[in-house]
Design an enzyme around this catalytic site. Sequence first.
Site, PDB file in Angstrom:
ATOM      1  N   HIS A  15      -6.180 -33.211  43.490  1.00  0.00           N
ATOM      2  CA  HIS A  15      -5.679 -31.889  43.075  1.00  0.00           C
ATOM      3  C   HIS A  15      -4.226 -31.915  42.585  1.00  0.00           C
ATOM      4  CE1 HIS A  15      -4.514 -27.574  43.793  1.00  0.00           C
ATOM      5  NE2 HIS A  15      -5.697 -27.413  43.232  1.00  0.00           N
ATOM      6  N   GLU A  55      -9.863 -36.045  48.333  1.00  0.00           N
ATOM      7  CA  GLU A  55     -10.397 -34.730  48.712  1.00  0.00           C
ATOM      8  C   GLU A  55     -11.720 -34.955  49.434  1.00  0.00           C
ATOM      9  OE1 GLU A  55     -10.616 -31.974  45.362  1.00  0.00           O
ATOM     10  OE2 GLU A  55      -8.649 -32.624  44.699  1.00  0.00           O
ATOM     11  N   SER A  83     -12.937 -30.531  43.933  1.00  0.00           N
ATOM     12  CA  SER A  83     -12.946 -29.112  43.570  1.00  0.00           C
ATOM     13  C   SER A  83     -13.666 -28.798  42.271  1.00  0.00           C
ATOM     14  CB  SER A  83     -11.512 -28.591  43.494  1.00  0.00           C
ATOM     15  OG  SER A  83     -10.770 -29.316  42.530  1.00  0.00           O
ATOM     16  N   HIS A  87     -12.126 -27.746  50.079  1.00  0.00           N
ATOM     17  CA  HIS A  87     -13.475 -27.249  49.754  1.00  0.00           C
ATOM     18  C   HIS A  87     -14.535 -27.724  50.746  1.00  0.00           C
ATOM     19  CE1 HIS A  87     -12.354 -25.342  45.966  1.00  0.00           C
ATOM     20  NE2 HIS A  87     -11.476 -26.333  45.876  1.00  0.00           N
TER      21      HIS A  87
HETATM   22  C1  LIG Z   1      -8.666 -29.375  46.281  1.00  0.00           C
HETATM   23  C2  LIG Z   1      -7.700 -28.241  46.418  1.00  0.00           C
HETATM   24  N1  LIG Z   1      -6.613 -28.423  47.177  1.00  0.00           N
HETATM   25  C3  LIG Z   1      -5.710 -27.458  47.332  1.00  0.00           C
HETATM   26  C4  LIG Z   1      -5.852 -26.241  46.701  1.00  0.00           C
HETATM   27  C5  LIG Z   1      -4.810 -25.180  46.877  1.00  0.00           C
HETATM   28  O1  LIG Z   1      -5.209 -24.287  47.865  1.00  0.00           O
HETATM   29  P1  LIG Z   1      -4.732 -22.765  47.802  1.00  0.00           P
HETATM   30  O2  LIG Z   1      -5.653 -22.076  46.868  1.00  0.00           O
HETATM   31  O3  LIG Z   1      -4.822 -22.297  49.205  1.00  0.00           O
HETATM   32  O4  LIG Z   1      -3.324 -22.788  47.284  1.00  0.00           O
HETATM   33  C6  LIG Z   1      -6.963 -26.005  45.909  1.00  0.00           C
HETATM   34  C7  LIG Z   1      -7.120 -24.687  45.225  1.00  0.00           C
HETATM   35  O5  LIG Z   1      -7.524 -24.551  44.152  1.00  0.00           O
HETATM   36  C8  LIG Z   1      -7.913 -27.029  45.759  1.00  0.00           C
HETATM   37  O6  LIG Z   1      -8.989 -26.862  44.990  1.00  0.00           O
END
Ligand SMILES: Cc1ncc(COP(=O)(O)O)c(C=O)c1O
Length: 370
Positions: A129, A169, A173, A201
Site C-alpha cells: 500500500h 499485506e 487491497s 483488509h
Molecule cells: C492495504 C491498506 N492499508 C492501509 C490503508 C489505509 O487505511 P485507512 O483507510 O484507515 O487510512 C488502506 C486503505 O485504503 C489499505 O487498503
Amino acid sequence: MVSHPILDKISQRMQQLNNDGLLRKRKLSHDNSNPSVIDFSHNDYLGLASANEMVDALTQGATIYGVGSKASPLVSGYSQAHLQLEQSLCELTGHEAGLLFCSGFSANQALIKTLFDANNVVIADKLIHASIIDGVRDSGAVFKRFKHNDLDHAKQLLERNPDSVVITESVFSMDGDKAPLKSLQLLCQQYNSLLVVDDAHGFGVTPTQANGKFCDIQVVTFGKALGCQGAAILGPKAVIDFMVAQSRQYIYSTALSPASAYLALAAVKLTQEQPQRLAALNANIAEFRQACGKNNIELTDSTTAIQPVLIGDSNKTVLIASKLFDLGFAVGAIRPPTVPAGQARLRITINAQHSQHDIAELVCVIATLI
Ligand SMILES: Cc1ncc(COP(=O)(O)O)c(C=O)c1O
C-alpha cells in the site's frame, strides 16, 4: 486567479491526467444522490457501518466521553476507551501492546518512518500500500521489493540482507489475494528479520486473527470490515513504547476520539458475537464467483470480498464503471498508479448485505458491458 508558475504546472498536470484517463474526482456517495444504486465498491464487508448496534455504541461512547479527544494522547487525549480497545485487540491477536491512530494510512506511515532509518533494509511486496511506500521513503531506509507473493524472490533478498524487515499485506487491497504469511514468517525467522503485516483488509474477515500471532507487528484498520474509523499498531511492548516516545504522527496530533475507540471496540465484539455476518459474506463471495463463471466473466483466484475484473485500459474501465453506475451499480474503477500500468480494473467488493438477486443482476450487467 493570480498568475503563478505553480498554477501553470498544476494546470498542465491536470490536463495530462485527464488525457490519460487518470484524473481522479470525487462524487457524492449514492446514499445522498441516488439511493437506488447497489454498492459494490466499499469495504464495509460485514455491513457493520450501518448496524443498529454500532449506531447505539457511537451514541453511548459520545454520551460517556463527549465527541472529541480534545488533545494529543500524550497530553490528555488518552482515555479508558482507548486503553480498553488496545487491550482487547491484544487479547484477540496475541500481541503484547497496541497503539491507536486516526487512520490506517497514518499508522503505517508512522510505524515505518519511526522505526527505520538509513541503516535498515526494508523488503516489501511489490503491491504494498501507498502508506507503506511513503513511510519507507520518509524513513530513508534502503527499499527492496519482491515480486508479488514470490517467496523465492523474497528469500533471495533476505539472503543478501539478513537482519532486515519484510512488509506485506494479509489481503491485497486491489487484488484480493492473500499473502503466504506462514512461509514468510518462517523465512523471516531463518534470516533474523521482522515481519510486518498490514492487515487492513484481513482483520475481522479472515481466520488469521484466530490463529494467534502470525507476524511481529500487525497493523489493523477499523475502516474496512469493522465499519468505522481508525487503526492500531500491534506488536512488542518495546516497539509500542518507542512509538509513543518518538512517533511524530502520534505525539503531534489530536488523538482518535474516545467515542470512535468505544465504537471500534463494539465492532470488534460484533465480529465475535455475530458470526452469521461472516458466513453471509462468504456465501455471497461464492455466489458471485459462480455467477461470473456461468457468464464467462474472467476472475482472478481471489477468494476474499475483493473481486477484481481486469479491463486493462484506464479510459475503458472508467467508462464501464460509469455505465454500471447509470444502471444502478457502484463499483470501483481502479487505475494506475494504484495498480500497475495496463492493469486498470473494476474493483468489485462483495458484502454480507448483498442479496442473491443483487449479485445476479450485477453479473448480468457486467457481462453485457465487457
Ligand atoms: C492495504 C491498506 N492499508 C492501509 C490503508 C489505509 O487505511 P485507512 O483507510 O484507515 O487510512 C488502506 C486503505 O485504503 C489499505 O487498503
